[in-house]
Every structure is written in C-alpha cells, then in structure tokens.
Scaffold this motif. Structure first.
Motif, PDB file in Angstrom:
ATOM      1  N   ARG A   1     -11.958   0.244  19.454  1.00 16.20           N
ATOM      2  CA  ARG A   1     -11.312  -0.132  20.723  1.00 16.20           C
ATOM      3  C   ARG A   1     -10.144  -1.090  20.474  1.00 16.20           C
ATOM      4  N   SER A   2      -9.229  -0.613  19.670  1.00 15.24           N
ATOM      5  CA  SER A   2      -8.118  -1.456  19.224  1.00 15.24           C
ATOM      6  C   SER A   2      -7.105  -1.732  20.342  1.00 15.24           C
ATOM      7  N   SER A   3      -6.300  -2.757  20.122  1.00 17.72           N
ATOM      8  CA  SER A   3      -5.252  -3.111  21.074  1.00 17.72           C
ATOM      9  C   SER A   3      -3.974  -3.447  20.292  1.00 17.72           C
ATOM     10  N   GLY A   4      -2.839  -2.987  20.794  1.00 15.95           N
ATOM     11  CA  GLY A   4      -1.573  -3.242  20.103  1.00 15.95           C
ATOM     12  C   GLY A   4      -0.703  -4.217  20.876  1.00 15.95           C
TER      13      GLY A   4
ATOM     14  N   SER B   1     -17.420   2.961  18.901  1.00 19.35           N
ATOM     15  CA  SER B   1     -18.737   3.284  18.329  1.00 19.35           C
ATOM     16  C   SER B   1     -18.817   3.041  16.818  1.00 19.35           C
ATOM     17  N   GLU B   2     -17.726   2.693  16.168  1.00 19.61           N
ATOM     18  CA  GLU B   2     -17.719   2.261  14.760  1.00 19.61           C
ATOM     19  C   GLU B   2     -18.464   3.222  13.824  1.00 19.61           C
ATOM     20  N   GLY B   3     -18.301   4.503  14.086  1.00 17.60           N
ATOM     21  CA  GLY B   3     -18.909   5.491  13.179  1.00 17.60           C
ATOM     22  C   GLY B   3     -20.386   5.712  13.417  1.00 17.60           C
ATOM     23  N   ARG B   4     -20.976   5.096  14.431  1.00 13.79           N
ATOM     24  CA  ARG B   4     -22.419   5.220  14.628  1.00 13.79           C
ATOM     25  C   ARG B   4     -22.808   6.467  15.395  1.00 13.79           C
ATOM     26  N   LEU B   5     -21.855   7.143  16.028  1.00 11.70           N
ATOM     27  CA  LEU B   5     -22.195   8.341  16.800  1.00 11.70           C
ATOM     28  C   LEU B   5     -21.672   9.607  16.132  1.00 11.70           C
ATOM     29  N   GLY B   6     -20.801   9.457  15.162  1.00 15.29           N
ATOM     30  CA  GLY B   6     -20.240  10.622  14.501  1.00 15.29           C
ATOM     31  C   GLY B   6     -18.843  10.336  13.980  1.00 15.29           C
ATOM     32  N   ILE B   7     -18.192  11.397  13.524  1.00 20.71           N
ATOM     33  CA  ILE B   7     -16.844  11.269  12.969  1.00 20.71           C
ATOM     34  C   ILE B   7     -15.860  11.871  13.965  1.00 20.71           C
TER      35      ILE B   7
ATOM     36  N   GLY C   1      -7.179  -7.576  -1.383  1.00 25.80           N
ATOM     37  CA  GLY C   1      -6.376  -8.238  -0.356  1.00 25.80           C
ATOM     38  C   GLY C   1      -5.681  -7.243   0.547  1.00 25.80           C
ATOM     39  N   TRP C   2      -4.677  -7.753   1.271  1.00 26.00           N
ATOM     40  CA  TRP C   2      -3.989  -6.954   2.266  1.00 26.00           C
ATOM     41  C   TRP C   2      -2.813  -6.198   1.666  1.00 26.00           C
ATOM     42  N   GLY C   3      -2.663  -4.941   2.042  1.00 23.59           N
ATOM     43  CA  GLY C   3      -1.428  -4.201   1.803  1.00 23.59           C
ATOM     44  C   GLY C   3      -1.144  -3.855   0.353  1.00 23.59           C
TER      45      GLY C   3
ATOM     46  N   GLY D   1      -9.256   1.317   6.464  1.00 18.92           N
ATOM     47  CA  GLY D   1      -9.989   0.250   5.773  1.00 18.92           C
ATOM     48  C   GLY D   1      -9.536  -1.134   6.197  1.00 18.92           C
ATOM     49  N   SER D   2      -8.950  -1.257   7.401  1.00 19.34           N
ATOM     50  CA  SER D   2      -8.450  -2.570   7.826  1.00 19.34           C
ATOM     51  C   SER D   2      -9.442  -3.316   8.711  1.00 19.34           C
ATOM     52  N   SER D   3     -10.665  -2.805   8.819  1.00 19.96           N
ATOM     53  CA  SER D   3     -11.684  -3.455   9.659  1.00 19.96           C
ATOM     54  C   SER D   3     -11.778  -4.941   9.339  1.00 19.96           C
TER      55      SER D   3
ATOM     56  N   ILE E   1     -20.326   7.045   6.178  1.00 21.20           N
ATOM     57  CA  ILE E   1     -19.498   5.978   6.765  1.00 21.20           C
ATOM     58  C   ILE E   1     -18.060   6.491   6.879  1.00 21.20           C
ATOM     59  N   PRO E   2     -17.597   6.759   8.114  1.00 20.33           N
ATOM     60  CA  PRO E   2     -16.200   7.192   8.263  1.00 20.33           C
ATOM     61  C   PRO E   2     -15.251   6.077   7.831  1.00 20.33           C
ATOM     62  N   PHE E   3     -14.121   6.467   7.251  1.00 18.46           N
ATOM     63  CA  PHE E   3     -13.140   5.503   6.749  1.00 18.46           C
ATOM     64  C   PHE E   3     -11.753   5.929   7.215  1.00 18.46           C
ATOM     65  N   GLY E   4     -11.052   5.002   7.894  1.00 16.71           N
ATOM     66  CA  GLY E   4      -9.689   5.294   8.343  1.00 16.71           C
ATOM     67  C   GLY E   4      -8.705   4.640   7.387  1.00 16.71           C
TER      68      GLY E   4
HETATM   69  P1  FAD Z   1     -11.361   1.315   9.349  1.00 16.70           P
HETATM   70  O1  FAD Z   1     -11.236  -0.115   9.021  1.00 16.70           O
HETATM   71  O2  FAD Z   1     -11.286   2.269   8.223  1.00 16.70           O
HETATM   72  O3  FAD Z   1     -12.738   1.551  10.125  1.00 16.70           O
HETATM   73  C1  FAD Z   1     -13.104   0.722  11.200  1.00 16.70           C
HETATM   74  C2  FAD Z   1     -14.367   1.309  11.855  1.00 16.70           C
HETATM   75  O4  FAD Z   1     -14.042   2.558  12.450  1.00 16.70           O
HETATM   76  C3  FAD Z   1     -15.492   1.609  10.880  1.00 16.70           C
HETATM   77  O5  FAD Z   1     -16.717   1.422  11.527  1.00 16.70           O
HETATM   78  C4  FAD Z   1     -15.305   3.087  10.561  1.00 16.70           C
HETATM   79  O6  FAD Z   1     -16.513   3.687  10.153  1.00 16.70           O
HETATM   80  C5  FAD Z   1     -14.832   3.613  11.897  1.00 16.70           C
HETATM   81  N1  FAD Z   1     -13.971   4.797  11.813  1.00 16.70           N
HETATM   82  C6  FAD Z   1     -12.760   4.891  11.193  1.00 16.70           C
HETATM   83  N2  FAD Z   1     -12.272   6.131  11.367  1.00 16.70           N
HETATM   84  C7  FAD Z   1     -13.166   6.820  12.109  1.00 16.70           C
HETATM   85  C8  FAD Z   1     -13.253   8.160  12.608  1.00 16.70           C
HETATM   86  N3  FAD Z   1     -12.285   9.049  12.400  1.00 16.70           N
HETATM   87  N4  FAD Z   1     -14.350   8.500  13.303  1.00 16.70           N
HETATM   88  C9  FAD Z   1     -15.340   7.625  13.542  1.00 16.70           C
HETATM   89  N5  FAD Z   1     -15.330   6.358  13.094  1.00 16.70           N
HETATM   90  C10 FAD Z   1     -14.256   5.966  12.400  1.00 16.70           C
HETATM   91  N6  FAD Z   1      -6.936  -4.662  15.418  1.00 16.70           N
HETATM   92  C11 FAD Z   1      -6.323  -4.491  16.599  1.00 16.70           C
HETATM   93  O7  FAD Z   1      -6.861  -3.830  17.477  1.00 16.70           O
HETATM   94  N7  FAD Z   1      -5.111  -5.073  16.857  1.00 16.70           N
HETATM   95  C12 FAD Z   1      -4.457  -5.806  15.928  1.00 16.70           C
HETATM   96  O8  FAD Z   1      -3.348  -6.287  16.182  1.00 16.70           O
HETATM   97  C13 FAD Z   1      -5.081  -5.969  14.656  1.00 16.70           C
HETATM   98  N8  FAD Z   1      -4.481  -6.674  13.677  1.00 16.70           N
HETATM   99  C14 FAD Z   1      -5.095  -6.804  12.469  1.00 16.70           C
HETATM  100  C15 FAD Z   1      -4.444  -7.518  11.453  1.00 16.70           C
HETATM  101  C16 FAD Z   1      -5.052  -7.648  10.212  1.00 16.70           C
HETATM  102  C17 FAD Z   1      -4.375  -8.426   9.143  1.00 16.70           C
HETATM  103  C18 FAD Z   1      -6.302  -7.048   9.969  1.00 16.70           C
HETATM  104  C19 FAD Z   1      -6.964  -7.174   8.627  1.00 16.70           C
HETATM  105  C20 FAD Z   1      -6.948  -6.334  10.954  1.00 16.70           C
HETATM  106  C21 FAD Z   1      -6.362  -6.214  12.215  1.00 16.70           C
HETATM  107  N9  FAD Z   1      -6.975  -5.499  13.229  1.00 16.70           N
HETATM  108  C22 FAD Z   1      -6.353  -5.357  14.445  1.00 16.70           C
HETATM  109  C23 FAD Z   1      -8.292  -4.890  12.996  1.00 16.70           C
HETATM  110  C24 FAD Z   1      -8.236  -3.432  12.469  1.00 16.70           C
HETATM  111  O9  FAD Z   1      -6.946  -3.122  11.993  1.00 16.70           O
HETATM  112  C25 FAD Z   1      -8.633  -2.492  13.588  1.00 16.70           C
HETATM  113  O10 FAD Z   1     -10.013  -2.657  13.828  1.00 16.70           O
HETATM  114  C26 FAD Z   1      -8.319  -1.002  13.327  1.00 16.70           C
HETATM  115  O11 FAD Z   1      -8.527  -0.323  14.527  1.00 16.70           O
HETATM  116  C27 FAD Z   1      -9.144  -0.388  12.234  1.00 16.70           C
HETATM  117  O12 FAD Z   1      -8.552   0.870  11.935  1.00 16.70           O
HETATM  118  P2  FAD Z   1      -8.745   1.540  10.496  1.00 16.70           P
HETATM  119  O13 FAD Z   1      -8.127   2.886  10.538  1.00 16.70           O
HETATM  120  O14 FAD Z   1      -8.300   0.630   9.438  1.00 16.70           O
HETATM  121  O15 FAD Z   1     -10.332   1.717  10.486  1.00 16.70           O
END
Ligand code: FAD
Length: 599
Positions: free
Chosen positions: A222-225, A271-277, A15-17, A143-145, A138-141
């Motif tokens: 391509r996140s947004s806050g 690019s979701e890890g498809r082009l590199g880290i 789950g979350w958190g 893990g909130s994907s 698979i890059p991992f930040g």
């Molecule tokens: P991860 O989940 O670890 O990875 C996401 C993708 O990025 C994967 O494909 C991974 O391989 C790749 N990746 C990670 N790190 C790297 C790196 N260094 N180089 C290359 N590729 C990499 N998103 C928003 O934009 N705004 C929100 O307000 C928002 N709210 C959320 C709320 C909840 C409850 C949840 C579950 C998700 C939310 N998200 C939101 C989605 C998520 O948090 C975003 O997609 C966030 O950007 C993922 O970051 P992460 O570090 O957890 O990446």
C-alpha cells in the motif's frame, strides 16, 4: 542496469542502490558542522566499510533435486539460481535493521533458491511446485521493503523460494478511453514511466524508493508517492488485479466501484505476499502534464504550515505535492545546501534581513514545497488560489529553485543512511497518519517520545518531521531520526529503543503504525493496538483460509497456523503491548518533556 536493459541492476547486498553511487558531505559546506553539532559525529573522518562479501558465512541451500527440477521446468533452468550473491540480496529488504545485520555478516535464514518467472502461467507452475513440496514462497519486487517483509522466518526448515518478478515488466495495454493501463507487476518505477510516457501517459506514483521498487511491491505494501495528493496512493491507483493464489488465479475486475461484499481488491492491497503473487494490475493513468512546477515556501512556524496544508486540502485546488517540514527538518535541509555562489549569498542575506524585519524567528521557520501540474493556465490558477491560503497563514513564496533542487535530488537522499552507518550512526524513518485535528498532538507526543529516548540512552540524537500526503480528513507525518551511540554500545539496540518509542507514541496518540511502509515483522507488534483484536483475528482468518499450509511469506503482518504459539497474536519473539486490545488511543502519555535542541 539488468541484462534486459530496462530494469536496474540488483542493489548492493549491504546497502541502498548502486555500488557506484554514494552520499558525501563534500560540496555541502554546512553539513559536516551541522552533524557534528547535533550528533557529535565528525563525518570528515573516513568511514568503516562493511565486511567483504567473501567474508560472509553463507549456509548451503536446502533444495531437493526433484524440487529444483520442477522449478526449472516451470521457468527454465537459466532462471533458477542458488548463487550466493542472489540468495543474500533476496534474503532481506532495506530497513535499518536489515542494513546493520547485513553489514555485520549476520545473514540469518536465506532463501534457498531464487526463481524468475517470465509469465503468469510460469508463476502458476512455481506455486504448484512449491505447494507440492511444502516449500515457502516469498514474492520479491525491488527488495526495498523497509518493514521486514522479505526475510524468511528464522529456523524455517522447509525450502524457501524467492520469486523475483523482474522479468514480468511490460505494460500490456492502454485503454485511453478509460484511462487505465494493464501492467505486469515486476516493472520498476522508471521503466513503468518510460513505457507510459512513450504514449503520452503517466502513472504519477513516485515514492522516494521509485528507482528500486516495483508495481507489485507497491501494491503489496500500500505504497504512497510524493505526488499522491493529485494521483492518489497505490490503493486508489489500482483497480484490477490478477493474483496467483494456492487455489487458482484470483481476478479482480477493473471497475471504478463495486458492491460485491467486502472488497477483495482491498484485501490484496497491503497483503505483503501472504495471499499470493500479484502478476498483473490495471492501474489509473493520466496524460503527462504540459507543465510541472514545485515551488518553495517559508512559514513562520510549524503550526502555520500545518494550518495552511489543512486549508489547501479542504479547498478546491488540487496541488500534486503539499509538504511542510518542521523547524528541525528545515534546518537540516538548509545544511545540505551545496556551495552557494556569491549571488546566492547576497540573496540569502537579503531574505534573512527581510524576514527578521517582519518579526520572524528564523530558528522556528519552516520550509514547504507545493507542486502544481496541468496546462500553463491550470498551473497559474492553482498557484493563485493556493497562495491566497499560504498568505493567510503567513507563508512566503521563495521561488522555484529550492523545489527544483528537491525534485532533482529526492531519489539520492536514501544513500545518506549508508554514509552515516559507515560512521557508526544509525538513521531511519517512521511515518504515520492521523486526522487534521490530531496532527499537532501526535507531533508533540512523538517529539517528546523520541527526544526522551535519546535522553534515556544518553546518546546524541536528532529527530525531525515533515507533513506530506494530504487527504480530506488528515495527513501523513513523516519522522526521520539519527543517533550516535558511543563506541562499545550495540547501535542496533540503541536504535531499537528510539524506534519503539516513536512507534508506540503513534498508536498511543490514536495515529496508525504506518501510513505507507506496511507492517512486515518490524511493525507487527503494534498491529493489535492499531486495528483492534477482532481486526487481527479477521486478518488471521483471511490468511489461514487462503493459505492453510502457511506457505506464503509466513510470519509477516500476523503470525498464522504453524508459525503461531497457542494464544499468540503477533509473530513469535515480538512482545505485544496491547492497549486492552481495544485499538483505542491512549490519550495521556507519560512522554517526558525532553531537552530538544534548538535547530
Ligand atoms: P519488495 O521490497 O520486494 O517487497 C515488499 C513486500 O511486497 C514483500 O512482502 C513482498 O513479498 C511483497 N511483494 C513484492 N512483489 C509482489 C508481488 N508481485 N506480489 C505479491 N507480493 C509482492 N515506500 C513508499 O510507499 N513511499 C516512499 O516514498 C518510500 N520510500 C522509501 C525510501 C527508502 C530509502 C526505502 C528503503 C524504502 C522506501 N519505501 C517507500 C518502502 C518501499 O520502497 C515500499 O514498501 C515499496 O512499495 C516496496 O516495493 P518493492 O518492489 O521493493 O517490494
């Protein structure tokens, strides 16, 4: 907290958190009756917890001794782990589908090993070791994907390496003149702000997942806050990049704008890890504002709120937050209020009486938050100019306490999904964006599709929406839904019917499949309808050209190389509902006018 004291401990595997934090209806007297009324669910009954970790069946890792030795040489033996808990936590993100399958013990293909590099040359060494062994990376930040961007493909026979960036968490330098910071991408949101704030700066990126997501993840999706109206989405905040690719380290210079052909910077974004880290980014920073205020407003109806947000976006002021909820989300927000004091009760009754006298339908009214930042004078000026617009659309300021509460609680809201899942009810979100002129149509189509899906399934459900992230040309609509499938039904299947109906309504209405949650695998089936068949072909060529062995997070966004059947345009197992492959919106929807509840 993690061992280094700066980053959070890994999230719970199901789950979350944090394990110690959970959502509860207690202290919110209107919430349980609200959920009972709309979902026919009694949340006062204790929930069913997920399986115990010990009950999980965890397959043995596929990792040859030579590959393990090379990874240990690359990052140090202490940073290479095939520990069960590590592998399970790194196997997926936190989408609703992920959470349900984790809870059921359906783990699918886990990564074989988790490595934690501490510097860019270590990432290069991991990449070289992986390519030499034909392994998947698979890059991992954090893990909130939320779109299935992290899970290895089912049946993957090659070793799978999860590269967790947690140790690369430092702000490397600040260029105060250019207002830019060089930052390692494994830094989590709170730690990034802590390091910047210490020198009087902020990045201003606050997604709801802020606590558990990283700069690298934000860039890769391509996140947004919530304050993007002022600070920009990550796509705007990110100027320079360093990316470890199969053919070396890609460097994008942190210039404000450039004319060097198609933007490589934009190719890396999302690019979701498809082009590199991505190892390092140079990002915009701003001075921490002297004052920060989020005020609450009420609008008589959704159309008034939409029109006000549009006029604010078209005007000269620059609020940091513009957000308005529809009447369904407004009703839900009011239901989550904590125990009111006697004074609160009096105030609330007086406000209701006042609004009724003004002729408002209290069930149609919409709650809005508008945020202001800057010096005291700037905040006062922004507020004055903005309130001229809100008043023109019938808006009424209700002061700072609702906004302060929202600001303070926003990072706790994600825990509600686990609370409902404990009681068998899936809840999730889907978000999109569209031009101002189309937003009402998109909204109507999605509401009809969502409530139509509840009707078709014969399950109680609730769908609500808010507008946030305003731009010159349009805005994001963010839908949240929950349903309560009866016992004996597959909750995930019922959930899928509703989720697909909503997503399909997005692309059929000319809106995008996601404003900021990315494509992953869960949204891939709508990609061709969104960006057209030639758009998908370009992305495929980009991924195949950069990563000919399909070693980098294969199967995400579009299927490539060995993970694609001949003639297939989306990852295997997903059905493509192309709109003639044109990417054009289908204007007329056969959306049923469903029986929506009055909130
Ligand atoms: P991860 O989940 O670890 O990875 C996401 C993708 O990025 C994967 O494909 C991974 O391989 C790749 N990746 C990670 N790190 C790297 C790196 N260094 N180089 C290359 N590729 C990499 N998103 C928003 O934009 N705004 C929100 O307000 C928002 N709210 C959320 C709320 C909840 C409850 C949840 C579950 C998700 C939310 N998200 C939101 C989605 C998520 O948090 C975003 O997609 C966030 O950007 C993922 O970051 P992460 O570090 O957890 O990446």
């Amino acid at each position: 907290m993690h061992k280094d004291g700066a980053t959070p401990a890994p999230m719970k595997w199901w789950g979350w958190g944090e394990e110690s934090v959970s959502f509860t209806h207690e202290g919110k007297p209107e919430l349980a009756p609200f959920i009972e009324r709309h979902l026919k669910l009694d949340v006062r009954r204790p929930g069913t917890p997920p399986l115990a970790f010990e009950a999980l069946e965890i397959s043995a890792p596929v990792l040859s001794a030579p590959l393990r030795a090379r990874l240990e040489d690359a990052v140090g033996a202490g940073h290479v782990s095939s520990d069960d808990q590590d592998r399970v936590v790194h196997g997926r993100g936190k989408s609703l589908t992920d959470l349900v399958r984790q809870r059921r013990g359906d783990l699918s293909r886990l990564p074989d090993v988790v490595v934690r590099p501490g510097a860019e040359d270590e990432v290069v060494a991991v990449m070289e070791a992986a390519l030499a062994a034909d392994a998947v990376v698979i890059p991992f930040g954090g893990g909130s994907s939320i779109s299935g961007s992290l899970e290895p493909e089912a049946g993957e026979s090659r070793p799978v390496i999860s590269v967790d960036m947690v140790r690369m968490n430092r702000v490397l330098g600040i260029d105060a003149t250019s207002q830019l910071a060089r930052v390692q991408t494994g830094v989590f949101g709170p730690d990034l702000e802590r390091q910047l704030n210490a020198q009087g700066w902020t990045c201003g990126h606050f997604p709801d997942s802020f606590t558990y997501s990283t700069l690298g993840g934000w860039i890769a999706t391509r996140s947004s806050g919530m304050q993007s109206d002022r600070y920009g989405d990550v796509a705007e905040l990110t100027r320079g990049l360093r990316v470890v690719t199969p053919s070396g380290v890609l460097v994008v210079r942190p210039v404000p704008s450039t004319s060097t052909g198609p933007s490589v910077r934009e190719m890396v974004l999302g690019s979701e890890g498809r082009l590199g880290i991505v190892t390092e980014a140079t990002i915009h920073i701003r001075r921490v504002p002297a004052e920060r205020k989020i005020l609450g407003y009420l609008f008589p109806a959704w159309a008034d709120g939409l029109a006000a947000m549009r006029d604010i976006a078209a005007g000269e002021t620059e609020p940091s937050v513009t957000r308005v909820s529809d009447s369904y989300e407004t009703a839900f927000s009011f239901a989550t209020r904590t125990d009111p004091t006697p004074l609160d009760r009096v105030k609330s009754r007086a406000l209701q009486a006042f609004l009724k006298r003004k002729g408002w339908d209290l069930e149609a009214m919409c709650l809005s938050f508008i945020g202001y930042e800057g010096s005291e004078g700037e905040v006062a000026m922004q507020r004055k100019q903005t309130e001229r617009i809100t008043k023109r659309h019938g808006g009424l300021c209700i002061g700072s306490s609702p906004g302060a509460l929202y600001d303070q609680k926003k990072f706790d809201t994600p825990y509600i999904r686990d609370f409902l899942l404990d009681r068998g009810a899936p809840a999730d979100v889907s978000e999109t964006s569209a031009p101002w002129g189309e937003l009402q149509t998109v909204y109507d189509n999605v509401m009809a599709a969502g409530y139509g899906a509840f009707d078709e399934l014969g399950v109680p459900g609730y769908l609500m929406c808010h507008l946030s992230h305003s731009y010159h040309a349009g805005a994001c609509l963010y839908f949240t839904f929950a349903l309560n499938p009866p016992a004996g039904r597959d909750a995930l299947e019922d959930y899928g019917v509703v989720k697909r109906a909503i997503q399909q309504a997005f692309v059929d209405s000319g809106a995008t499949l996601s404003h900021h949650h990315a494509v992953g695998t869960e949204h891939a089936q709508w990609l061709e309808e969104d960006i057209s068949a030639p758009g998908v072909a370009m992305l495929r060529a980009l991924f195949e050209g950069t990563d000919p062995g399909a070693n980098l997070n294969p199967g995400k966004i579009v299927a490539t190389g060995r993970d694609r059947e001949p003639g297939e345009t989306v990852p295997r197992g997903e059905s493509s509902r192309t709109n003639g492959g044109t990417g054009e919106p289908r204007r007329s929807l056969d959306a049923r006018r469903a029986s929506r509840p009055r909130s």
